[in-house]
Design a protein around this motif. Structure first.
Motif, PDB file in Angstrom:
ATOM      1  N   VAL A   1      81.906  62.683  58.875  1.00 13.49           N
ATOM      2  CA  VAL A   1      81.619  63.943  58.187  1.00 13.49           C
ATOM      3  C   VAL A   1      81.252  65.035  59.195  1.00 13.49           C
ATOM      4  O   VAL A   1      81.695  66.194  59.070  1.00 13.49           O
ATOM      5  CB  VAL A   1      80.489  63.739  57.162  1.00 13.49           C
ATOM      6  CG1 VAL A   1      80.057  65.070  56.560  1.00 13.49           C
ATOM      7  CG2 VAL A   1      80.934  62.788  56.062  1.00 13.49           C
ATOM      8  N   THR A   2      80.468  64.675  60.215  1.00 16.01           N
ATOM      9  CA  THR A   2      80.095  65.661  61.230  1.00 16.01           C
ATOM     10  C   THR A   2      81.322  66.166  61.975  1.00 16.01           C
ATOM     11  O   THR A   2      81.468  67.377  62.218  1.00 16.01           O
ATOM     12  CB  THR A   2      79.099  65.037  62.218  1.00 16.01           C
ATOM     13  OG1 THR A   2      77.953  64.553  61.500  1.00 16.01           O
ATOM     14  CG2 THR A   2      78.650  66.067  63.240  1.00 16.01           C
ATOM     15  N   THR A   3      82.216  65.263  62.334  1.00 22.02           N
ATOM     16  CA  THR A   3      83.442  65.664  63.024  1.00 22.02           C
ATOM     17  C   THR A   3      84.317  66.547  62.139  1.00 22.02           C
ATOM     18  O   THR A   3      84.928  67.513  62.607  1.00 22.02           O
ATOM     19  CB  THR A   3      84.226  64.419  63.463  1.00 22.02           C
ATOM     20  OG1 THR A   3      83.381  63.559  64.216  1.00 22.02           O
ATOM     21  CG2 THR A   3      85.421  64.810  64.314  1.00 22.02           C
ATOM     22  N   TRP A   4      84.367  66.227  60.846  1.00 20.71           N
ATOM     23  CA  TRP A   4      85.146  67.028  59.908  1.00 20.71           C
ATOM     24  C   TRP A   4      84.622  68.466  59.828  1.00 20.71           C
ATOM     25  O   TRP A   4      85.396  69.430  59.844  1.00 20.71           O
ATOM     26  CB  TRP A   4      85.113  66.368  58.538  1.00 20.71           C
ATOM     27  CG  TRP A   4      85.782  67.169  57.456  1.00 20.71           C
ATOM     28  CD1 TRP A   4      87.042  67.676  57.470  1.00 20.71           C
ATOM     29  CD2 TRP A   4      85.201  67.558  56.210  1.00 20.71           C
ATOM     30  NE1 TRP A   4      87.300  68.355  56.299  1.00 20.71           N
ATOM     31  CE2 TRP A   4      86.185  68.296  55.505  1.00 20.71           C
ATOM     32  CE3 TRP A   4      83.968  67.340  55.612  1.00 20.71           C
ATOM     33  CZ2 TRP A   4      85.936  68.829  54.242  1.00 20.71           C
ATOM     34  CZ3 TRP A   4      83.733  67.863  54.350  1.00 20.71           C
ATOM     35  CH2 TRP A   4      84.713  68.598  53.690  1.00 20.71           C
ATOM     36  N   LEU A   5      83.295  68.629  59.783  1.00 22.59           N
ATOM     37  CA  LEU A   5      82.707  69.964  59.735  1.00 22.59           C
ATOM     38  C   LEU A   5      82.955  70.735  61.034  1.00 22.59           C
ATOM     39  O   LEU A   5      83.232  71.939  61.009  1.00 22.59           O
ATOM     40  CB  LEU A   5      81.201  69.858  59.457  1.00 22.59           C
ATOM     41  CG  LEU A   5      80.813  69.279  58.088  1.00 22.59           C
ATOM     42  CD1 LEU A   5      79.303  69.140  57.983  1.00 22.59           C
ATOM     43  CD2 LEU A   5      81.363  70.141  56.964  1.00 22.59           C
ATOM     44  N   VAL A   6      82.877  70.044  62.172  1.00 21.46           N
ATOM     45  CA  VAL A   6      83.135  70.700  63.461  1.00 21.46           C
ATOM     46  C   VAL A   6      84.591  71.154  63.551  1.00 21.46           C
ATOM     47  O   VAL A   6      84.879  72.277  63.995  1.00 21.46           O
ATOM     48  CB  VAL A   6      82.771  69.749  64.619  1.00 21.46           C
ATOM     49  CG1 VAL A   6      83.232  70.329  65.954  1.00 21.46           C
ATOM     50  CG2 VAL A   6      81.274  69.498  64.651  1.00 21.46           C
TER      51      VAL A   6
ATOM     52  N   ARG B   1      81.176  48.798  67.474  1.00 16.91           N
ATOM     53  CA  ARG B   1      79.880  48.265  67.067  1.00 16.91           C
ATOM     54  C   ARG B   1      79.086  49.351  66.352  1.00 16.91           C
ATOM     55  O   ARG B   1      78.061  49.835  66.832  1.00 16.91           O
ATOM     56  CB  ARG B   1      79.121  47.739  68.286  1.00 16.91           C
ATOM     57  CG  ARG B   1      79.824  46.569  68.957  1.00 16.91           C
ATOM     58  CD  ARG B   1      79.023  46.027  70.115  1.00 16.91           C
ATOM     59  NE  ARG B   1      79.685  44.886  70.726  1.00 16.91           N
ATOM     60  CZ  ARG B   1      79.197  44.212  71.776  1.00 16.91           C
ATOM     61  NH1 ARG B   1      78.043  44.582  72.313  1.00 16.91           N
ATOM     62  NH2 ARG B   1      79.859  43.192  72.273  1.00 16.91           N
ATOM     63  N   LEU B   2      79.580  49.743  65.195  1.00 14.27           N
ATOM     64  CA  LEU B   2      78.939  50.742  64.355  1.00 14.27           C
ATOM     65  C   LEU B   2      78.819  50.193  62.942  1.00 14.27           C
ATOM     66  O   LEU B   2      79.656  49.417  62.498  1.00 14.27           O
ATOM     67  CB  LEU B   2      79.755  52.041  64.329  1.00 14.27           C
ATOM     68  CG  LEU B   2      79.872  52.849  65.625  1.00 14.27           C
ATOM     69  CD1 LEU B   2      80.848  53.998  65.437  1.00 14.27           C
ATOM     70  CD2 LEU B   2      78.520  53.379  66.074  1.00 14.27           C
TER      71      LEU B   2
ATOM     72  N   LEU C   1      91.922  65.111  61.034  1.00 14.87           N
ATOM     73  CA  LEU C   1      90.976  64.021  61.296  1.00 14.87           C
ATOM     74  C   LEU C   1      91.482  62.703  60.738  1.00 14.87           C
ATOM     75  O   LEU C   1      91.361  61.656  61.382  1.00 14.87           O
ATOM     76  CB  LEU C   1      89.621  64.372  60.684  1.00 14.87           C
ATOM     77  CG  LEU C   1      88.488  63.374  60.917  1.00 14.87           C
ATOM     78  CD1 LEU C   1      88.207  63.210  62.407  1.00 14.87           C
ATOM     79  CD2 LEU C   1      87.226  63.814  60.190  1.00 14.87           C
ATOM     80  N   LYS C   2      92.064  62.733  59.536  1.00 15.56           N
ATOM     81  CA  LYS C   2      92.576  61.512  58.921  1.00 15.56           C
ATOM     82  C   LYS C   2      93.670  60.887  59.777  1.00 15.56           C
ATOM     83  O   LYS C   2      93.663  59.677  60.048  1.00 15.56           O
ATOM     84  CB  LYS C   2      93.127  61.842  57.533  1.00 15.56           C
ATOM     85  CG  LYS C   2      93.527  60.648  56.694  1.00 15.56           C
ATOM     86  CD  LYS C   2      92.331  59.911  56.164  1.00 15.56           C
ATOM     87  CE  LYS C   2      92.745  58.810  55.197  1.00 15.56           C
ATOM     88  NZ  LYS C   2      91.583  58.057  54.703  1.00 15.56           N
TER      89      LYS C   2
ATOM     90  N   TRP D   1      79.278  55.284  60.765  1.00 17.27           N
ATOM     91  CA  TRP D   1      80.634  55.797  60.898  1.00 17.27           C
ATOM     92  C   TRP D   1      80.879  56.967  59.942  1.00 17.27           C
ATOM     93  O   TRP D   1      81.502  57.961  60.313  1.00 17.27           O
ATOM     94  CB  TRP D   1      81.644  54.682  60.639  1.00 17.27           C
ATOM     95  CG  TRP D   1      83.050  55.197  60.516  1.00 17.27           C
ATOM     96  CD1 TRP D   1      83.814  55.248  59.393  1.00 17.27           C
ATOM     97  CD2 TRP D   1      83.855  55.733  61.572  1.00 17.27           C
ATOM     98  NE1 TRP D   1      85.032  55.798  59.675  1.00 17.27           N
ATOM     99  CE2 TRP D   1      85.084  56.106  60.999  1.00 17.27           C
ATOM    100  CE3 TRP D   1      83.637  55.949  62.926  1.00 17.27           C
ATOM    101  CZ2 TRP D   1      86.107  56.682  61.745  1.00 17.27           C
ATOM    102  CZ3 TRP D   1      84.653  56.520  63.670  1.00 17.27           C
ATOM    103  CH2 TRP D   1      85.866  56.873  63.087  1.00 17.27           C
ATOM    104  N   ILE D   2      80.372  56.874  58.714  1.00 19.51           N
ATOM    105  CA  ILE D   2      80.546  57.962  57.745  1.00 19.51           C
ATOM    106  C   ILE D   2      79.846  59.229  58.239  1.00 19.51           C
ATOM    107  O   ILE D   2      80.384  60.348  58.113  1.00 19.51           O
ATOM    108  CB  ILE D   2      80.019  57.540  56.362  1.00 19.51           C
ATOM    109  CG1 ILE D   2      80.972  56.535  55.722  1.00 19.51           C
ATOM    110  CG2 ILE D   2      79.853  58.743  55.452  1.00 19.51           C
ATOM    111  CD1 ILE D   2      82.362  57.086  55.435  1.00 19.51           C
ATOM    112  N   LEU D   3      78.647  59.096  58.801  1.00 19.19           N
ATOM    113  CA  LEU D   3      77.945  60.257  59.336  1.00 19.19           C
ATOM    114  C   LEU D   3      78.737  60.912  60.461  1.00 19.19           C
ATOM    115  O   LEU D   3      78.867  62.144  60.518  1.00 19.19           O
ATOM    116  CB  LEU D   3      76.561  59.854  59.836  1.00 19.19           C
ATOM    117  CG  LEU D   3      75.527  59.449  58.771  1.00 19.19           C
ATOM    118  CD1 LEU D   3      74.217  59.060  59.434  1.00 19.19           C
ATOM    119  CD2 LEU D   3      75.301  60.581  57.790  1.00 19.19           C
ATOM    120  N   ILE D   4      79.282  60.098  61.367  1.00 17.95           N
ATOM    121  CA  ILE D   4      80.091  60.646  62.464  1.00 17.95           C
ATOM    122  C   ILE D   4      81.356  61.306  61.920  1.00 17.95           C
ATOM    123  O   ILE D   4      81.775  62.372  62.378  1.00 17.95           O
ATOM    124  CB  ILE D   4      80.439  59.523  63.465  1.00 17.95           C
ATOM    125  CG1 ILE D   4      79.174  58.997  64.136  1.00 17.95           C
ATOM    126  CG2 ILE D   4      81.423  60.023  64.518  1.00 17.95           C
ATOM    127  CD1 ILE D   4      79.407  57.788  65.017  1.00 17.95           C
TER     128      ILE D   4
END
Length: 314
Positions: free
Chosen positions: A92-97, A81-82, A121-122, A87-90
């Motif tokens: 990109v944030t996960t990718w940077l982390v 339920r997003l 991540l992909k 989802w894009i924000l989550i």
């Protein structure tokens, strides 16, 4: 006291009294508006809740784009339920982390840290989506026999297909109840039954759901005994679910062994890199990249073979 002083005192008391009365009136009005808002809240349109800030306008524009709609379909199929923008924000944030962790733990420098984080991540997101879609399909499959029997009983009682779908939406628990509630709402809006069932097939990636929906469509077109067909389908689905559960129990060990063997080299490399600084740097030379590609290819081939052996179709 002089007449002027009496006048000031009277005006002061009048001002205080008017202030108290104004405060009481404001509190009463606030309470009335709160109750009125609670009563008319179900009549609000969806766009009444939408904020008009720049951030929300950007999110709304992205959600309505073609790429955003594709993400929305994937999120709904994965029972998330997003909104696409969330989802894009989550993502990109996960990718940077992950990029920072690759630099900190593995010592991978720019730009390889971002590339490695993106690949990890992909692949992880793809597997996670497949896992959630599979869990949703399994949960729906377990309830399908009861759905078939309930719809068959409703049709034998003289109800239409639309009324039987509404009955399933009221009587069944999640996740089937929510899915059929959406179907019932679409039918009330005048959407054709075939279109509603096709949308159901898109939401749930399950062969059993597809089989049931195709059975309903075919029986409706040919004018057959839909209730009898649903009863037979319920027995077939129960038998298939029993066989699938037995196969899953017998192949669990092989799947966990494959997962352990594939993750073991990653943990070993991380430990060696923490002990010996720069242990991974030779991998980012040309011979190292070739060797890394060969290793990943061999691991992938092994996982694919084990998956094909353990994944028995019924």
């Amino acid at each position: 006291m002089t007449p002027q002083e009496w006048t000031l005192v009277v005006l002061l008391f009048a001002a205080v009294g008017c202030g108290v009365l104004g405060l009481l009136e404001a509190l009463a009005t606030r309470k009335f508006l709160k109750q009125l808002n609670k009563q008319i809240k179900p009549l609000y349109r969806e766009d009444a809740y939408v904020s008009h800030s720049l951030f929300d306008k950007l999110a709304a524009k992205f959600n309505k784009s073609e790429y955003g709609k594709e993400i929305e379909v994937t999120l709904k199929a994965s029972n998330l339920r997003l909104t696409p923008f969330q989802w894009i924000l989550i993502y990109v944030t996960t990718w940077l982390v992950l990029s920072y962790l690759a630099l900190l733990l593995l010592g991978v420098t720019f730009p390889y840290q971002f590339l490695l984080a993106y690949l990890v991540l992909k692949l992880s997101v793809k597997k996670w989506f497949e896992s959630r879609q599979s869990k949703l399909a399994q949960a729906v499959n377990q309830q399908l026999p009861e759905v078939c029997r309930l719809m068959g009983s409703s049709i034998r009682a003289g109800l239409s297909i639309q009324q039987s779908i509404e009955m399933v939406a009221k009587e069944m628990k999640k996740p089937v109840g929510d899915l059929y509630q959406v179907m019932a709402s679409e039918l009330k809006m005048g959407t054709a039954l075939q279109v509603v069932l096709e949308r159901m097939n898109e939401r749930v990636n399950s062969k059993d759901v597809h089989l049931m929906n195709h059975t309903i469509i075919i029986q409706q077109r040919t004018g057959g005994q839909l209730s009898q067909a649903l009863d037979h389908l319920a027995k077939t689905l129960e038998e298939r679910e029993r066989i699938n559960q037995e196969l899953k129990n017998n192949t669990t060990e092989a799947r966990y062994i494959a997962l352990t063997l594939s993750l073991m080299p990653v943990f070993i490399i991380m430990i060696f890199n923490m002990v010996f600084q720069g242990f991974l740097m030779p991998l980012f030379t040309l011979p190292g990249l070739i060797l890394l590609a060969v290793v990943l290819l061999l691991i992938g081939a092994g996982l694919l073979l084990i998956r094909n052996v353990a994944n028995i179709k019924v």
